[in-house]
Design a protein around this motif. Structure first.
Motif, short mmCIF file in Angstrom:
data_model
loop_
_atom_site.label_atom_id
_atom_site.label_comp_id
_atom_site.label_asym_id
_atom_site.label_seq_id
_atom_site.Cartn_x
_atom_site.Cartn_y
_atom_site.Cartn_z
N ARG A 100 7.86 0.34 -13.83
CA ARG A 100 7.26 1.68 -13.70
C ARG A 100 7.99 2.70 -14.58
O ARG A 100 7.36 3.46 -15.32
CB ARG A 100 7.31 2.11 -12.23
N ARG A 124 1.35 -3.60 -4.33
CA ARG A 124 1.91 -4.96 -4.26
C ARG A 124 1.54 -5.64 -2.95
O ARG A 124 1.22 -6.84 -2.92
CB ARG A 124 3.44 -4.89 -4.37
N LEU A 136 2.00 0.12 -9.98
CA LEU A 136 3.32 -0.49 -9.77
C LEU A 136 4.00 0.09 -8.54
O LEU A 136 5.17 0.45 -8.56
CB LEU A 136 4.19 -0.29 -11.02
N SER A 137 3.24 0.14 -7.46
CA SER A 137 3.76 0.68 -6.21
C SER A 137 3.89 -0.42 -5.16
O SER A 137 3.24 -1.48 -5.25
CB SER A 137 2.82 1.77 -5.67
N THR A 138 4.72 -0.17 -4.17
CA THR A 138 4.87 -1.10 -3.06
C THR A 138 3.54 -1.28 -2.33
O THR A 138 3.18 -2.39 -1.92
CB THR A 138 5.94 -0.59 -2.08
N ALA A 196 6.52 -9.23 -8.95
CA ALA A 196 6.95 -8.55 -7.72
C ALA A 196 6.33 -9.21 -6.50
O ALA A 196 6.98 -9.35 -5.45
CB ALA A 196 6.58 -7.07 -7.79
N ARG A 197 5.07 -9.63 -6.61
CA ARG A 197 4.43 -10.31 -5.49
C ARG A 197 5.01 -11.71 -5.28
O ARG A 197 5.18 -12.17 -4.15
CB ARG A 197 2.92 -10.40 -5.73
N SER A 240 12.05 -7.65 -5.76
CA SER A 240 10.65 -7.25 -5.93
C SER A 240 10.55 -5.75 -6.20
O SER A 240 9.85 -5.30 -7.11
CB SER A 240 9.85 -7.62 -4.68
N GLU A 241 11.27 -4.96 -5.39
CA GLU A 241 11.25 -3.50 -5.59
C GLU A 241 11.88 -3.13 -6.93
O GLU A 241 11.42 -2.20 -7.60
CB GLU A 241 12.01 -2.82 -4.45
N LEU A 266 3.60 -6.75 -11.67
CA LEU A 266 3.03 -6.85 -10.32
C LEU A 266 2.97 -8.30 -9.86
O LEU A 266 3.27 -8.61 -8.70
CB LEU A 266 1.64 -6.22 -10.29
N LEU A 317 9.36 -3.64 -9.72
CA LEU A 317 8.38 -2.56 -9.73
C LEU A 317 8.98 -1.29 -10.32
O LEU A 317 8.35 -0.62 -11.16
CB LEU A 317 7.87 -2.28 -8.32
N TYR A 318 10.17 -0.96 -9.88
CA TYR A 318 10.83 0.27 -10.35
C TYR A 318 11.10 0.23 -11.84
O TYR A 318 10.78 1.18 -12.58
CB TYR A 318 12.13 0.48 -9.58
#
Length: 202
Positions: free
Chosen positions: A197, A102, A97-99, A178-179, A189-190, A175, A193-194
Motif C-alpha cells: 500500500r 483481504r 490493500l486493506s484488511t 496476504a491472503r 499478512s498485515e 493481496l 498489505l502495508y
C-alpha cells in the motif's frame, strides 16, 4: 407441474450467478460442485442445465459479471473525484490493500480471487478475465494521465499504461500473498498489505 415464466427463469439465473460468484471467489472453482452450488442458491440440482450448458460456461459468465461489478465500483470512485485529500486512485489502492478486503474474498475483486482459476481454465474463462483486467488497466491509465495533467507533468499514454500494469500487478500480487499467509502468519499478512500500500501510494 406449472412451467415457470421467463421472468422467474431470469431471476433464478441471476441467483445462480450470484451464488457461484460468492462461492468461486471464496473457495475456488474446483472446490465447488454443481449440487452444492444449486443448494446454496436454493434451487434443484437438475435445474442448473436449464440455464447453463456446462460449469465452464457458468465460470466464464461469473468472471465477466464479477468484473463488471468491480469496474462499476471503480468508475463510481473515479466519478466522485478527490475526497478528503485523496485522489480516486489513492482511495482505490487503500481499499484494495486493506484488511477488510483481504478478509472478504467472497465479495472482493475478481482480479485476485479468480486469478488462479483463470490461469488453469479454458479460453472462454481466460478471455473474460483478460477483458476485466483490461478494464482495470484502462481505468488506472486514464486516472494516471489525469493526475499528471493536473500537476503539469508530461506522461505519454503508453507510459501510463505501463504504470497501470505495474500498479495492478502489485495490488493483486500483494493481496494474493496476504491472503495466502493470513492464517499462518497474520503479522506478515498485515506487513505485506502495508508495504504494498505504501509503495503503491508513492
Amino acid at each position: 407441474m406449472p412451467r415457470i415464466t421467463q421472468e422467474e427463469k431470469a431471476h433464478n439465473r441471476e441467483i445462480i450467478l450470484e451464488a457461484a460468484g460468492r462461492l468461486f471467489r471464496s473457495r475456488g472453482v474446483k472446490a465447488v460442485g454443481i449440487a452444492e452450488l444449486m443448494n446454496d442458491a436454493g434451487l434443484t440440482h437438475g435445474g442448473f442445465y436449464n440455464h447453463f450448458a456446462s460449469k465452464n460456461e457458468l465460470v466464464a459468465e461469473v468472471c465477466a459479471a464479477s468484473f463488471l461489478t468491480s469496474l462499476a465500483s471503480l468508475a463510481q470512485t473515479v466519478e466522485e473525484g478527490d475526497r478528503e485529500g485523496a485522489s480516486p486512485l489513492q482511495r482505490i489502492v487503500t481499499e484494495y490493500l486493506s484488511t477488510r478486503h483481504r478478509d472478504a474474498p467472497d465479495g472482493g475483486c475478481p482480479s485476485s480471487s479468480l486469478a488462479a482459476d483463470a490461469a488453469r481454465d479454458n479460453a472462454a474463462v481466460q478471455n473474460a478475465y483478460a477483458h476485466g483486467v483490461e478494464g482495470y488497466l484502462t481505468g488506472f491509465a486514464s486516472e494516471l494521465l489525469r493526475e499528471a495533467h493536473e500537476k503539469g507533468a508530461a506522461l505519454e499514454p503508453r507510459e501510463a499504461h505501463r504504470r497501470a500494469i505495474g500498479l495492478l500487478s502489485e495490488m493483486v500480487g500483494a493481496l494474493i500473498l496476504a491472503r495466502a499467509v493470513g492464517q499462518a502468519d497474520p503479522d506478515l499478512s498485515e506487513e505485506i498489505l502495508y508495504a504494498a500500500r505504501e509503495d503503491a501510494l508513492r
